[in-house]
Design a protein around this motif. Structure first.
Motif, PDB file in Angstrom:
ATOM      1  N   VAL A  53       0.790  -1.448  -0.128  1.00 35.02           N
ATOM      2  CA  VAL A  53      -0.111  -0.386  -0.288  1.00 35.02           C
ATOM      3  C   VAL A  53       0.931   1.077  -0.129  1.00 35.02           C
ATOM      4  N   LEU A  54       1.896   1.519   0.468  1.00 36.04           N
ATOM      5  CA  LEU A  54       2.870   2.772   1.037  1.00 36.04           C
ATOM      6  C   LEU A  54       3.666   2.320  -0.730  1.00 36.04           C
ATOM      7  N   LEU A  55       3.858   1.651  -1.255  1.00 41.00           N
ATOM      8  CA  LEU A  55       4.503   1.590  -2.436  1.00 41.00           C
ATOM      9  C   LEU A  55       3.573   2.405  -3.214  1.00 41.00           C
ATOM     10  N   GLY A  56       2.670   1.586  -3.545  1.00 45.85           N
ATOM     11  CA  GLY A  56       0.915   2.028  -4.385  1.00 45.85           C
ATOM     12  C   GLY A  56       1.236   3.759  -3.805  1.00 45.85           C
ATOM     13  N   LEU A  57       0.677   3.905  -2.447  1.00 42.91           N
ATOM     14  CA  LEU A  57       0.810   5.229  -2.909  1.00 42.91           C
ATOM     15  C   LEU A  57       2.161   6.378  -3.142  1.00 42.91           C
ATOM     16  N   VAL A  59       3.817   5.984  -5.823  1.00 44.87           N
ATOM     17  CA  VAL A  59       3.280   5.837  -6.786  1.00 44.87           C
ATOM     18  C   VAL A  59       2.464   6.835  -7.817  1.00 44.87           C
ATOM     19  N   ALA A  60       1.829   6.577  -6.987  1.00 46.73           N
ATOM     20  CA  ALA A  60       0.285   7.407  -7.448  1.00 46.73           C
ATOM     21  C   ALA A  60       1.076   8.733  -7.371  1.00 46.73           C
ATOM     22  N   ALA A  61       1.186   9.195  -5.747  1.00 45.47           N
ATOM     23  CA  ALA A  61       1.667  10.515  -5.294  1.00 45.47           C
ATOM     24  C   ALA A  61       3.136  10.900  -6.580  1.00 45.47           C
ATOM     25  N   ILE A  62       3.889  10.241  -7.420  1.00 48.67           N
ATOM     26  CA  ILE A  62       4.854  10.749  -8.237  1.00 48.67           C
ATOM     27  C   ILE A  62       4.298  10.954  -9.394  1.00 48.67           C
ATOM     28  N   CYS A  68      -0.241  16.557 -12.963  1.00 55.94           N
ATOM     29  CA  CYS A  68      -0.332  17.792 -12.590  1.00 55.94           C
ATOM     30  C   CYS A  68       0.122  18.884 -12.910  1.00 55.94           C
ATOM     31  N   GLY A  69       2.262  18.477 -12.203  1.00 58.94           N
ATOM     32  CA  GLY A  69       2.441  19.505 -12.424  1.00 58.94           C
ATOM     33  C   GLY A  69       3.429  19.908 -13.408  1.00 58.94           C
TER      34      GLY A  69
END
Length: 69
Positions: A53-57, A59-62, A68-69
């Motif tokens: 879950v932490l890895l997925g979060l 990757v999703a944040a990056i 969006c950036g």
């Protein structure tokens, strides 16, 4: 039987005769107490699903930053 017959390739039996005599609740309680003691000694581990879950979060944040950036 000799003790050697109970061991397979150097492994000890999963449960002893004393363990079989204990009820399910007592075995469960003993496992929980043993886990608490291991954790107090610093031998705790993080479950694999938590790491996934932490890895997925991450990757999703990056991905969100890149898109969006």
């Amino acid at each position: 039987m000799s003790e050697q017959n109970h061991h397979v390739h150097g492994h000890t039996p999963e449960r002893t005769a004393e363990d079989v005599k204990l009820s399910w609740g007592e075995r469960r309680r003993n496992k929980i107490y043993a886990e608490i003691e291991r954790n107090r000694r610093g031998e705790y581990t993080v479950p694999t699903w938590v790491l996934a879950v932490l890895l997925g979060l991450a990757v999703a944040a990056i991905a969100a930053i890149i898109i969006c950036g």
